[in-house]
Design a protein around this motif. Structure first.
Motif, PDB file in Angstrom:
ATOM      1  N   GLU A 171       0.817  -1.212   0.000  1.00 19.06           N
ATOM      2  CA  GLU A 171       0.000   0.000   0.000  1.00 19.06           C
ATOM      3  C   GLU A 171       0.856   1.271   0.000  1.00 19.06           C
ATOM      4  N   GLN A 172       1.936   1.278   0.780  1.00 17.25           N
ATOM      5  CA  GLN A 172       2.796   2.457   0.850  1.00 17.25           C
ATOM      6  C   GLN A 172       3.474   2.729  -0.495  1.00 17.25           C
ATOM      7  N   LEU A 173       3.966   1.657  -1.142  1.00 13.10           N
ATOM      8  CA  LEU A 173       4.602   1.821  -2.440  1.00 13.10           C
ATOM      9  C   LEU A 173       3.589   2.216  -3.506  1.00 13.10           C
ATOM     10  N   LEU A 174       2.377   1.658  -3.424  1.00 17.70           N
ATOM     11  CA  LEU A 174       1.320   2.005  -4.378  1.00 17.70           C
ATOM     12  C   LEU A 174       0.943   3.482  -4.269  1.00 17.70           C
ATOM     13  N   LYS A 175       0.877   4.004  -3.033  1.00 23.76           N
ATOM     14  CA  LYS A 175       0.577   5.422  -2.831  1.00 23.76           C
ATOM     15  C   LYS A 175       1.677   6.307  -3.395  1.00 23.76           C
ATOM     16  N   LYS A 176       2.927   5.904  -3.209  1.00 24.87           N
ATOM     17  CA  LYS A 176       4.058   6.680  -3.720  1.00 24.87           C
ATOM     18  C   LYS A 176       4.041   6.698  -5.248  1.00 24.87           C
ATOM     19  N   ARG A 177       3.778   5.547  -5.867  1.00 28.75           N
ATOM     20  CA  ARG A 177       3.710   5.486  -7.326  1.00 28.75           C
ATOM     21  C   ARG A 177       2.582   6.365  -7.862  1.00 28.75           C
ATOM     22  N   LYS A 178       1.432   6.359  -7.171  1.00 29.34           N
ATOM     23  CA  LYS A 178       0.305   7.165  -7.620  1.00 29.34           C
ATOM     24  C   LYS A 178       0.645   8.650  -7.586  1.00 29.34           C
ATOM     25  N   GLU A 179       1.333   9.084  -6.525  1.00 29.98           N
ATOM     26  CA  GLU A 179       1.737  10.488  -6.440  1.00 29.98           C
ATOM     27  C   GLU A 179       2.711  10.847  -7.558  1.00 29.98           C
ATOM     28  N   GLN A 180       3.604   9.951  -7.879  1.00 25.64           N
ATOM     29  CA  GLN A 180       4.555  10.216  -8.963  1.00 25.64           C
ATOM     30  C   GLN A 180       3.839  10.349 -10.300  1.00 25.64           C
ATOM     31  N   TYR A 181       2.875   9.469 -10.558  1.00 25.30           N
ATOM     32  CA  TYR A 181       2.147   9.528 -11.824  1.00 25.30           C
ATOM     33  C   TYR A 181       1.341  10.823 -11.939  1.00 25.30           C
ATOM     34  N   ILE A 182       0.756  11.258 -10.806  1.00 22.76           N
ATOM     35  CA  ILE A 182      -0.016  12.505 -10.822  1.00 22.76           C
ATOM     36  C   ILE A 182       0.887  13.690 -11.136  1.00 22.76           C
ATOM     37  N   GLN A 183       2.062  13.752 -10.518  1.00 18.51           N
ATOM     38  CA  GLN A 183       3.001  14.841 -10.778  1.00 18.51           C
ATOM     39  C   GLN A 183       3.465  14.843 -12.233  1.00 18.51           C
ATOM     40  N   GLN A 184       3.715  13.669 -12.784  1.00 18.51           N
ATOM     41  CA  GLN A 184       4.118  13.587 -14.188  1.00 18.51           C
ATOM     42  C   GLN A 184       2.999  14.063 -15.117  1.00 18.51           C
ATOM     43  N   ALA A 185       1.759  13.712 -14.783  1.00 14.84           N
ATOM     44  CA  ALA A 185       0.627  14.148 -15.605  1.00 14.84           C
ATOM     45  C   ALA A 185       0.450  15.659 -15.546  1.00 14.84           C
ATOM     46  N   ILE A 186       0.639  16.256 -14.354  1.00 15.48           N
ATOM     47  CA  ILE A 186       0.521  17.713 -14.216  1.00 15.48           C
ATOM     48  C   ILE A 186       1.601  18.413 -15.032  1.00 15.48           C
ATOM     49  N   LYS A 187       2.831  17.912 -14.982  1.00  8.70           N
ATOM     50  CA  LYS A 187       3.914  18.522 -15.758  1.00  8.70           C
ATOM     51  C   LYS A 187       3.629  18.437 -17.255  1.00  8.70           C
ATOM     52  N   LEU A 188       3.060  17.315 -17.707  1.00  5.41           N
ATOM     53  CA  LEU A 188       2.750  17.157 -19.121  1.00  5.41           C
ATOM     54  C   LEU A 188       1.674  18.148 -19.558  1.00  5.41           C
ATOM     55  N   LEU A 189       0.643  18.324 -18.729  1.00  3.80           N
ATOM     56  CA  LEU A 189      -0.418  19.269 -19.066  1.00  3.80           C
ATOM     57  C   LEU A 189       0.090  20.710 -19.076  1.00  3.80           C
ATOM     58  N   GLU A 190       0.919  21.061 -18.101  1.00  3.91           N
ATOM     59  CA  GLU A 190       1.472  22.414 -18.061  1.00  3.91           C
ATOM     60  C   GLU A 190       2.408  22.672 -19.228  1.00  3.91           C
ATOM     61  N   LYS A 191       3.095  21.639 -19.682  1.00  7.17           N
ATOM     62  CA  LYS A 191       3.978  21.787 -20.835  1.00  7.17           C
ATOM     63  C   LYS A 191       3.176  22.075 -22.096  1.00  7.17           C
ATOM     64  N   GLU A 192       1.947  21.568 -22.153  1.00  3.65           N
ATOM     65  CA  GLU A 192       1.083  21.806 -23.305  1.00  3.65           C
ATOM     66  C   GLU A 192       0.324  23.130 -23.209  1.00  3.65           C
ATOM     67  N   GLY A 193       0.625  23.938 -22.182  1.00  2.00           N
ATOM     68  CA  GLY A 193       0.018  25.258 -22.046  1.00  2.00           C
ATOM     69  C   GLY A 193      -1.262  25.286 -21.249  1.00  2.00           C
ATOM     70  N   MET A 194      -1.593  24.213 -20.562  1.00  2.00           N
ATOM     71  CA  MET A 194      -2.828  24.168 -19.764  1.00  2.00           C
ATOM     72  C   MET A 194      -2.536  24.558 -18.324  1.00  2.00           C
ATOM     73  N   THR A 195      -3.556  24.970 -17.640  1.00  2.00           N
ATOM     74  CA  THR A 195      -3.454  25.330 -16.217  1.00  2.00           C
ATOM     75  C   THR A 195      -4.214  24.302 -15.389  1.00  2.00           C
ATOM     76  N   VAL A 196      -3.509  23.707 -14.430  1.00  2.00           N
ATOM     77  CA  VAL A 196      -4.107  22.679 -13.592  1.00  2.00           C
ATOM     78  C   VAL A 196      -4.486  23.301 -12.258  1.00  2.00           C
ATOM     79  N   VAL A 197      -5.746  23.186 -11.907  1.00  2.00           N
ATOM     80  CA  VAL A 197      -6.269  23.745 -10.663  1.00  2.00           C
ATOM     81  C   VAL A 197      -6.532  22.604  -9.691  1.00  2.00           C
ATOM     82  N   PRO A 198      -5.925  22.607  -8.503  1.00  2.00           N
ATOM     83  CA  PRO A 198      -6.192  21.545  -7.516  1.00  2.00           C
ATOM     84  C   PRO A 198      -7.659  21.474  -7.136  1.00  2.00           C
ATOM     85  N   PRO A 199      -8.157  20.310  -6.762  1.00  2.00           N
ATOM     86  CA  PRO A 199      -9.595  20.147  -6.417  1.00  2.00           C
ATOM     87  C   PRO A 199     -10.028  21.070  -5.283  1.00  2.00           C
ATOM     88  N   SER A 200      -9.150  21.300  -4.296  1.00  2.00           N
ATOM     89  CA  SER A 200      -9.544  22.148  -3.156  1.00  2.00           C
ATOM     90  C   SER A 200      -9.804  23.571  -3.595  1.00  2.00           C
TER      91      SER A 200
END
Length: 419
Positions: free
Chosen positions: A388-417
């Motif tokens: 579970e701990q490793l799965l949570k860490k991997r999920k956070e890494q994938y989310i950060q990579q997805a945010i960087k990819l979207l920002e590179k394409e000129g999009m703005t990512v707004v956190p849910p909060s």
């Protein structure tokens, strides 16, 4: 502030014909006195050096690894004194202040503060195994060079067998070369009869690649000598393999563990053990072992900028072996574990970096397997079986990579909060 660790230690400057020895004795007030002496590199003089150090109660010795000249000294001192063999780049003296005696004094001054990292020197049995493996490595390279010389002679003689047959040194090609060197008139039909198995399907192309050839006397002599030398080298390599198998018998348990890893055979496992040894406690961690093998990027950063991320030049014998194992591992269809990781990295970083990454993974696996005496059982074969701990860490890494990819394409990512 540096703290003196070795109050009575020795620095040695090693040369071919003599060694400069300096004993650094420090009292409790921090005042160091030096005793200097030179010894020849004959066995009797080295034994006299060892006795001289023991008379002065010196048990800690530091010397630089100069070529092969440090090995006879290490052999004499081993078992009587604790010897640290240092890479010359860690004990290099200041320019303009460099003499043999000053070099020995400088090494002793560095060593008394315990700031000189020691090179990994395995025990005597592993050193014997390593010598044979490295000699075999050199002979294999020499055999490959001879084969390339023979191929060049064929090309100069207008024989294009290498363009038709996959193995110019297989049985079919060797029979044809023997026939051409015999001096007989070329008979296409007889040449076709020399082909074996699948090579018969290329009979017409083989004949076409030979017709019009012209072997001069010098090229014929060169090809004969190259083949004789190649056969001799193959016989020597076979004798070395037998000796390596005999010396590696005490490590059969580790060899069986390593051979269960995809891409690693029993033969390659013996060669890996010859380089890293069976005891993994000498390395601080798996990362330290990978760095020692030259499979990690160098640290070269200044003013917040990384100047180079290339791997180091270390591991001249181990690194090529692990790369070969990595290439075999990604082709293993029965166990696609490393193939999956290779494909994932290749998309972003390319083939070469992906292969080095797989080689590093193999060495990391071997480190933990040898340390814990456990079989190859990676915990991330199936994504759903991750802890579970490793799965949570991997999920956070994938989310950060997805945010960087979207920002590179000129999009703005707004956190849910915030949304």
């Amino acid at each position: 502030m540096l703290r003196i660790v070795h109050y009575n230690c020795v620095g040695m400057d090693v040369h071919k014909k003599f060694i400069a020895v300096c004993i650094a004795s420090t009292d409790f007030k921090g005042v160091t006195t030096y005793r200097k002496k030179r010894f020849a590199t004959f066995n009797s003089d080295l034994i006299a050096c060892r006795d001289w150090l023991l008379r002065h109660n010196c048990s800690e010795v530091c010397m630089e690894s100069t070529g092969k000249y440090w090995i006879p000294i290490f052999n004499v001192l081993e078992g009587h004194l604790h010897v640290v063999v240092a890479n010359p780049k860690y004990v290099r003296a200041i320019k303009g202040q460099k003499t043999d005696d000053k070099d020995a004094m400088w090494i002793a001054d560095l060593f008394k503060f315990d700031i000189v990292p020691s090179s990994y020197i395995p025990d005597r049995d592993i050193r014997k195994l390593r010598e044979l493996f490295r000699y075999r490595y050199k002979l294999v390279n020499e055999r490959s060079s001879e084969k390339m010389r023979l191929q060049n002679a064929l090309t100069v003689s207008n024989i294009a067998l290498g363009s038709v047959l996959s193995d110019t040194f297989g049985k079919s090609a060797s029979s044809i070369i023997d026939y051409l060197l015999s001096g007989q008139d070329f008979d296409p039909e007889y040449c076709k009869k020399l082909l074996l198995k699948r090579a018969k399907d290329k009979a017409d192309d083989v004949v076409a690649s030979i017709i019009g050839y012209e072997i001069s006397n010098d090229q014929a002599l060169k090809m004969k000598l190259c083949r004789e030398h190649t056969d001799y080298l193959s016989s020597v390599i076979g004798r070395l393999d037998d000796a390596i198998v005999e010396l590696s018998n005490p490590y059969d348990e580790l060899i069986q563990l390593a051979s269960d890893v995809p891409g690693i055979t029993e033969t390659s496992a013996r060669y890996i053990i010859a380089e890293i040894g069976p005891d993994m406690s000498v390395f601080k961690s798996a990362k330290h072992l990978c760095s020692w093998a030259g499979l990690t990027p160098q640290n070269n950063e200044s003013a917040g900028k990384k100047k180079s991320c290339r791997i180091s030049r270390a591991g001249a014998y181990l690194k090529p072996l692990l790369v070969q194992c990595a290439l075999a591992a990604i082709k293993d269809k029965q166990n696609p574990y490393f193939r999956t990781k290779y494909d994932r990295i290749k998309k972003r970083r390319g083939h070469k970096r992906a292969i080095i990454a797989v080689a590093r993974m193999l060495l990391t696996c071997l480190y933990h397997m040898f340390l814990k005496k456990e079989a190859f059982q990676p915990s991330d074969i199936h994504y759903e079986e991750l802890p579970e701990q490793l799965l949570k860490k991997r999920k956070e890494q994938y989310i950060q990579q997805a945010i960087k990819l979207l920002e590179k394409e000129g999009m703005t990512v707004v956190p849910p909060s915030v949304a």
